[in-house]
Design a protein around this motif. Structure first.
Motif, PDB file in Angstrom:
ATOM      1  N   VAL A 182       0.837  -1.193   0.000  1.00 11.76           N
ATOM      2  CA  VAL A 182       0.000   0.000   0.000  1.00 11.76           C
ATOM      3  C   VAL A 182       0.874   1.245   0.000  1.00 11.76           C
ATOM      4  CG1 VAL A 182      -1.568   1.348   1.441  1.00 11.76           C
ATOM      5  CG2 VAL A 182      -2.000  -1.086   1.077  1.00 11.76           C
ATOM      6  N   ASP A 183       1.920   1.224   0.826  1.00 12.02           N
ATOM      7  CA  ASP A 183       2.784   2.396   0.902  1.00 12.02           C
ATOM      8  C   ASP A 183       3.459   2.683  -0.436  1.00 12.02           C
ATOM      9  OD1 ASP A 183       3.806   4.403   2.826  1.00 12.02           O
ATOM     10  OD2 ASP A 183       5.744   3.601   2.204  1.00 12.02           O
ATOM     11  N   ASP A 184       3.900   1.611  -1.131  1.00 12.38           N
ATOM     12  CA  ASP A 184       4.528   1.813  -2.439  1.00 12.38           C
ATOM     13  C   ASP A 184       3.521   2.331  -3.459  1.00 12.38           C
ATOM     14  OD1 ASP A 184       6.931   1.015  -1.472  1.00 12.38           O
ATOM     15  OD2 ASP A 184       6.842  -1.023  -2.267  1.00 12.38           O
ATOM     16  N   ASN A 185       2.289   1.819  -3.390  1.00 13.91           N
ATOM     17  CA  ASN A 185       1.238   2.350  -4.267  1.00 13.91           C
ATOM     18  C   ASN A 185       1.087   3.854  -4.077  1.00 13.91           C
ATOM     19  OD1 ASN A 185      -0.911   0.533  -5.911  1.00 13.91           O
ATOM     20  ND2 ASN A 185       0.152  -0.708  -4.383  1.00 13.91           N
ATOM     21  N   LEU A 186       1.062   4.257  -2.802  1.00 11.49           N
ATOM     22  CA  LEU A 186       0.898   5.683  -2.510  1.00 11.49           C
ATOM     23  C   LEU A 186       2.110   6.471  -3.015  1.00 11.49           C
ATOM     24  CD1 LEU A 186      -0.612   5.542   1.093  1.00 11.49           C
ATOM     25  CD2 LEU A 186      -1.799   5.873  -1.073  1.00 11.49           C
ATOM     26  N   ARG A 187       3.301   5.968  -2.698  1.00 12.87           N
ATOM     27  CA  ARG A 187       4.524   6.673  -3.111  1.00 12.87           C
ATOM     28  C   ARG A 187       4.524   6.929  -4.613  1.00 12.87           C
ATOM     29  NH1 ARG A 187       8.873   7.788  -0.125  1.00 12.87           N
ATOM     30  NH2 ARG A 187      10.310   8.095  -1.858  1.00 12.87           N
ATOM     31  N   LEU A 188       4.148   5.887  -5.381  1.00 11.26           N
ATOM     32  CA  LEU A 188       4.184   6.030  -6.836  1.00 11.26           C
ATOM     33  C   LEU A 188       3.124   7.015  -7.317  1.00 11.26           C
ATOM     34  CD1 LEU A 188       4.915   2.348  -7.818  1.00 11.26           C
ATOM     35  CD2 LEU A 188       6.431   4.317  -8.087  1.00 11.26           C
ATOM     36  N   GLY A 189       2.091   7.234  -6.497  1.00  9.19           N
ATOM     37  CA  GLY A 189       1.110   8.274  -6.840  1.00  9.19           C
ATOM     38  C   GLY A 189       1.768   9.641  -6.942  1.00  9.19           C
ATOM     39  N   GLY A 190       2.869   9.814  -6.196  1.00  5.35           N
ATOM     40  CA  GLY A 190       3.590  11.086  -6.240  1.00  5.35           C
ATOM     41  C   GLY A 190       4.719  11.094  -7.251  1.00  5.35           C
ATOM     42  N   PHE A 227      15.128  -2.920  -6.523  1.00  3.72           N
ATOM     43  CA  PHE A 227      13.686  -3.072  -6.750  1.00  3.72           C
ATOM     44  C   PHE A 227      12.875  -2.773  -5.497  1.00  3.72           C
ATOM     45  CE2 PHE A 227      14.983  -5.514 -10.532  1.00  3.72           C
ATOM     46  CZ  PHE A 227      14.180  -4.890 -11.467  1.00  3.72           C
ATOM     47  N   ALA A 228      13.436  -3.094  -4.324  1.00  6.90           N
ATOM     48  CA  ALA A 228      12.656  -2.947  -3.100  1.00  6.90           C
ATOM     49  C   ALA A 228      12.759  -1.543  -2.512  1.00  6.90           C
ATOM     50  CB  ALA A 228      13.120  -3.973  -2.074  1.00  6.90           C
ATOM     51  N   ARG A 229      13.885  -0.850  -2.736  1.00  5.65           N
ATOM     52  CA  ARG A 229      14.116   0.374  -1.970  1.00  5.65           C
ATOM     53  C   ARG A 229      14.052   1.660  -2.782  1.00  5.65           C
ATOM     54  NH1 ARG A 229      13.970  -1.787   2.394  1.00  5.65           N
ATOM     55  NH2 ARG A 229      15.460  -3.275   3.258  1.00  5.65           N
ATOM     56  N   THR A 230      14.321   1.573  -4.088  1.00 12.43           N
ATOM     57  CA  THR A 230      14.351   2.825  -4.839  1.00 12.43           C
ATOM     58  C   THR A 230      13.020   3.047  -5.563  1.00 12.43           C
ATOM     59  OG1 THR A 230      15.123   1.902  -6.926  1.00 12.43           O
ATOM     60  CG2 THR A 230      16.801   2.414  -5.277  1.00 12.43           C
ATOM     61  N   ASP A 231      12.709   4.324  -5.782  1.00 10.45           N
ATOM     62  CA  ASP A 231      11.454   4.638  -6.469  1.00 10.45           C
ATOM     63  C   ASP A 231      11.482   4.172  -7.920  1.00 10.45           C
ATOM     64  OD1 ASP A 231      10.272   5.657  -4.264  1.00 10.45           O
ATOM     65  OD2 ASP A 231      10.701   7.754  -4.717  1.00 10.45           O
ATOM     66  N   VAL A 232      12.642   4.260  -8.555  1.00 15.59           N
ATOM     67  CA  VAL A 232      12.718   3.805  -9.942  1.00 15.59           C
ATOM     68  C   VAL A 232      12.490   2.290  -9.997  1.00 15.59           C
ATOM     69  CG1 VAL A 232      14.210   3.567 -11.965  1.00 15.59           C
ATOM     70  CG2 VAL A 232      14.237   5.675 -10.647  1.00 15.59           C
ATOM     71  N   GLY A 233      13.075   1.582  -9.036  1.00 15.01           N
ATOM     72  CA  GLY A 233      12.858   0.137  -8.963  1.00 15.01           C
ATOM     73  C   GLY A 233      11.388  -0.189  -8.750  1.00 15.01           C
ATOM     74  N   LYS A 234      10.767   0.584  -7.855  1.00 15.36           N
ATOM     75  CA  LYS A 234       9.337   0.363  -7.614  1.00 15.36           C
ATOM     76  C   LYS A 234       8.512   0.700  -8.844  1.00 15.36           C
ATOM     77  CE  LYS A 234       9.714   1.264  -2.703  1.00 15.36           C
ATOM     78  NZ  LYS A 234       9.584   2.294  -1.647  1.00 15.36           N
ATOM     79  N   ALA A 235       8.929   1.739  -9.557  1.00 18.46           N
ATOM     80  CA  ALA A 235       8.195   2.111 -10.768  1.00 18.46           C
ATOM     81  C   ALA A 235       8.300   0.999 -11.812  1.00 18.46           C
ATOM     82  CB  ALA A 235       8.731   3.425 -11.326  1.00 18.46           C
ATOM     83  N   LEU A 236       9.477   0.361 -11.891  1.00 21.10           N
ATOM     84  CA  LEU A 236       9.628  -0.780 -12.807  1.00 21.10           C
ATOM     85  C   LEU A 236       8.665  -1.898 -12.411  1.00 21.10           C
ATOM     86  CD1 LEU A 236      13.508  -0.930 -13.232  1.00 21.10           C
ATOM     87  CD2 LEU A 236      11.861  -0.661 -15.079  1.00 21.10           C
ATOM     88  N   SER A 237       8.616  -2.179 -11.109  1.00 29.66           N
ATOM     89  CA  SER A 237       7.688  -3.212 -10.640  1.00 29.66           C
ATOM     90  C   SER A 237       6.248  -2.798 -10.898  1.00 29.66           C
ATOM     91  CB  SER A 237       7.883  -3.460  -9.146  1.00 29.66           C
ATOM     92  OG  SER A 237       9.182  -3.897  -8.896  1.00 29.66           O
ATOM     93  N   ALA A 238       5.984  -1.515 -10.771  1.00 30.84           N
ATOM     94  CA  ALA A 238       4.627  -1.024 -11.008  1.00 30.84           C
ATOM     95  C   ALA A 238       4.220  -1.267 -12.457  1.00 30.84           C
ATOM     96  CB  ALA A 238       4.540   0.461 -10.667  1.00 30.84           C
TER      97      ALA A 238
END
Lengths: 313, 223, 286
Positions: B81-89, C155-166
């Motif tokens: 959930v937190d990552d979902n929110l973060r990516l919203g920004g 993948f777990a800690r950076t926003d770019v990594g999370k964006a890739l997973s997204a």
């Protein structure tokens, strides 16, 4: 118009072999065989919606079946007839498990199938091992000219069969399956059986071509059937136009002529020794990529679309 | 001032016209409803507002920032959930992705921070979707089918949140709804979209008593 | 017993190479749904370039790094052609990567010729717990393990990594929040290129490379990656190591040269089991 085009194509094909110089006659034979295998690939990709990266396996199986039988004393005609049968049986046995796979899974599975086959042939002393199978008798067709007509007669038979399949109920069912399996299943199409049938039929085409190839060359080795050959058949099918009757012939012709021309260029004095292979790799690669990106349905549908448009402005 | 303005908007998919000369405005701090039947072109309008489809004709002007709560909630199901929110920004850059404020606004999410979004209930996911949209620090929030598939009690709770956000933070809301009663209750102004055209618009109260609207969308005359 | 330990460590070293190729395939497939048939070519290009740079007298480390970065660039270029055109389906992209893999042959032969190449790695023999093995295998492990840890952190800690997973999880939602899905796909291709390149420069000292080595690398990498359905990097790591160990043990205890067959049969078995468990879920045809 279509009929006249067909008649013209047949007349040219029949008239061409005696006019060709000896060294080009071989190209003509191999072109007929390549188009025969490609017809199967095109049907498989166009009607069953599947990429096969192992079609050269069935080419090899047909070739080795014909070669092994006749080396052991079976009459050549019987050997030739056995080639497509053995390839189709192999396809049914392999296809039963493999055709559960789709898309890139099937692509890798067919690739794996061919690598395993090549390894088996390379180790099998019964098949001549890595050195190859030698001393295959020739067919009594009267030399290269006879093979030229034989290979194109084989192609004609294969195209007629393809055409009938396309027009049949099974063909329509498969086309539906290629676009949406769920819809086809809902419409009561026995997809599994149709897919296996097409797989076996395309293998039979390749096997028949392989049989002619074995008699024509007189020897076979695993090195004659590299993975790259399977990819070449896919390129020919895609470039010509998947699921069309003329596509495989056009695709194979365009590519074989181009490769031949570049080969001539590449073997000119002053060219580096690697030039022919580099040029042919580049041709296959670029034609495939450019076709898929800019002519996604292939040459034949693109041309017929244009003709239809011109006739009805 | 209008935060979002659509003028003469036409969108075509191949040969089919999805939107045909649509005019619509959302003013600062406004609460606007867009109602209409399935296939009227509501979601196409949302996509046009977000810049996800290209208009064949007309203009979409957004002053300030627009964020979308998409139909079907569209979670990043494998992410927390937190990552979902973060990516919203995402658009705000690294400095604008702090989620603390969202947990203050939507305290129900606080306990769910580490949970995988794909495993939440529909109502919880809708809350995450709203929170994710708020992370963009929008001036106008476009909410597509808030109530779809959710229990009435959950919807009431979500509506209350939207009302608060509107009242306290001046957030403009464009609510796209099949549930016309809900939309007209919450909003001040409303538009009716049918077959790609705006057929009616005006104050929500007036529309709620309009014969055509009551017959088509509210199941007969009001009381 | 010390034989076994030696085979095990050697197998882990070989498997680490497969795992790197596999994780490159996974990185690309997760984000773009494209199975990249040019994945083996990245390893070949990086290895060939490194051998040239070393032969020209450049120091170790610099040469390998240049090779890996060039492979990343190659990945980016493949990505641009394969997914750069809007509306290209994953099936079409697969065929494009197949074509580009063959195009790489042409380039590689022009630059480096068609003969096998290799270069020296860590010299000598290491003795671990009584087992003797080429010391270079330990270097392969010593590099691969931190690389996987770094990727996990990325993948777990950076926003770019999370964006890739997204993008992998929900491409539409990624568009909605303003992530440029195409650019992320290109980043995934570059990452896949770098991982393939790393596999190439690490394994070439123990396994020489030819322009068409890519088929073997690709098949082994795919076999490792398919265990995790081409979407789970950690499973790909496990799959690669397992495959390497299995092959080395079979070769060590008398199976001589059936290494590739092990991968092929394993891959077929895994895919068929997966397919029958799924029931034939149709994938979008091309």
């Amino acid at each position: 118009m279509n009929r006249w085009l067909l008649v013209a194509a047949v007349v040219v094909t029949l008239a061409l072999p005696p006019l060709l110089p000896e060294r080009h006659l071989g190209t003509f034979v191999l072109l007929g065989l390549a188009a025969t295998v490609t017809a199967g690939v095109s049907m498989l990709m166009g009607y069953a919606g599947q990429v096969s990266l192992g079609q050269a396996s069935f080419y090899a199986i047909g070739g080795y079946a014909a070669g092994l039988l006749t080396v052991h004393g079976v009459p050549t005609l019987a050997g030739l007839l056995a080639a497509p049968v053995v390839a189709a049986v192999a396809a049914v046995l392999l296809g039963a498990p493999l055709l559960r796979l789709r898309g890139h899974h099937l692509a890798f599975a067919t690739l794996a199938m061919q690598l395993i086959l090549l390894s088996l042939l390379g180790r099998g002393d019964w098949a001549g091992g890595a050195i190859g199978l030698q001393g295959i008798p020739t067919l009594p067709v009267g030399g290269d000219l006879g093979y030229a007509y034989l290979s194109w007669a084989v192609l004609a038979v294969v195209l007629v069969i393809s055409r009938n399949i396309v027009a049949s109920r099974a063909g329509r069912g498969l086309r539906a399956a290629a676009t949406s399996e769920i819809a086809a299943a809902a419409g009561g199409v026995a997809i599994g059986r149709y897919r296996l049938t097409v797989f076996a039929l395309s293998a039979a085409f390749a096997g028949l071509a392989g049989g002619v190839y074995a008699f024509y060359l007189g020897y076979l080795s695993p090195g004659s059937f590299p993975v790259l050959l399977s990819i070449e058949f896919v390129v020919m099918a895609v470039v010509g136009g998947l699921g069309t009757i003329a596509g495989p012939v056009v695709g194979a012709t365009v590519i074989v002529l181009l490769v031949q021309a570049l080969n001539t260029l590449g073997t000119q004095p002053g060219m580096p020794g690697y030039a022919p292979s580099v040029l042919s790799y580049a041709v296959y690669a670029l034609l495939l990529v450019v076709t898929v990106l800019y002519l996604p349905r292939g040459i034949v549908p693109a041309v017929t679309d244009r003709l239809v448009k011109e006739r009805r402005p | 001032m209008n935060v979002a303005e659509v003028a003469g908007l036409t969108v075509r998919y191949g040969g089919a016209t999805a939107l045909d000369g649509v005019d619509l405005t959302v003013a600062e701090g406004d609460l606007v409803a867009l109602i209409g039947p399935n296939g009227a072109g509501k979601t196409t309008l949302v996509k046009a507002l977000s810049g996800l489809v290209r208009p064949a004709a007309g203009r979409v002007t957004v002053r300030g920032r627009l964020a979308q709560v998409p139909e079907g909630r569209e979670m990043f199901g494998d992410l927390s959930v937190d990552d979902n929110l973060r990516l919203g920004g995402w658009r705000n850059g690294r400095g604008g992705r702090d989620t603390t404020e969202i947990y203050r606004l939507l305290p129900a999410l606080d306990g769910l921070r580490r949970r995988r979004a794909g495993l939440l209930s529909g109502g919880e996911q809708q809350m995450v979707a709203i929170g994710r949209a708020l992370m963009a620090r929008p001036d106008v929030l476009v909410v597509d089918e808030l109530s779809l598939g959710l229990a009435p009690l959950v919807v009431t709770d979500l509506i209350a949140h939207l009302r608060t956000l509107n009242a306290e933070r001046g957030l403009a809301v464009l609510l796209i709804e099949q549930n016309a009663r809900l939309a007209l209750d919450l909003c001040r102004r409303a538009y009716v979209l049918e077959a790609g055209r705006i057929v009616l618009h005006g104050p929500a109260d007036d529309l709620a008593h309009n014969q055509r609207v009551t017959a088509a969308y509210l199941g007969g005359p009001v009381r | 017993m010390s034989d076994f330990l030696g085979y095990l460590l050697t197998g882990l070293g070989i498997g680490a190479g497969y795992a790197l190729v596999a994780s490159g395939l996974v990185a690309i497939h997760r984000v773009t749904r494209v199975v990249n048939f040019a994945q083996g070519a990245f390893a070949v290009v990086a290895a060939m370039l490194t051998s040239s740079l070393l032969a020209a007298g450049l120091p170790h480390g610099f040469a390998e790094l240049t090779g890996v970065l060039t492979a990343a660039l190659a990945g980016l270029l493949v990505g641009l052609v394969a997914i750069g055109r809007p509306g290209t389906t994953p099936g079409t992209s697969l065929i494009i990567t197949l074509g580009l893999g063959i195009f790489a042959y042409a380039i590689e032969i022009v630059i480096w010729g068609d003969q096998p190449r290799s270069f020296a790695g860590v010299p000598g023999v290491a003795v671990v717990g009584g087992a003797r093995l080429q010391a270079h295998y330990l270097l392969i492990l010593a590099v691969t393990v931190p690389v996987f840890l770094a990727m996990a952190a990325f993948f777990a800690r950076t926003d770019v990594g999370k964006a890739l997973s997204a993008c992998a999880s929900n491409p539409y939602a990624a568009l909605v929040v303003g992530i440029d899905v195409r650019r992320m796909g290109l980043l995934a291709f570059a990452l896949g290129g770098a991982l393939g390149g790393l596999a190439g420069v690490l394994t070439t000292p123990v396994q020489q490379v030819t322009f068409d080595s890519d088929v073997t690398l690709l098949v082994n990498g795919f076999a490792a990656a398919i265990l995790g359905g081409l979407t789970r990097p950690v499973v790909a790591l496990g799959g690669g190591l397992l495959l390497g160990v299995a092959q080395t043990l079979i070769a060590g205890y008398g199976g001589s040269a059936y290494q590739l067959e092990v991968a092929l049969v394993l891959m077929l078995a895994v895919m068929i089991v997966q397919a029958s468990r799924r029931g034939a879920v149709p994938e979008p045809a091309r």
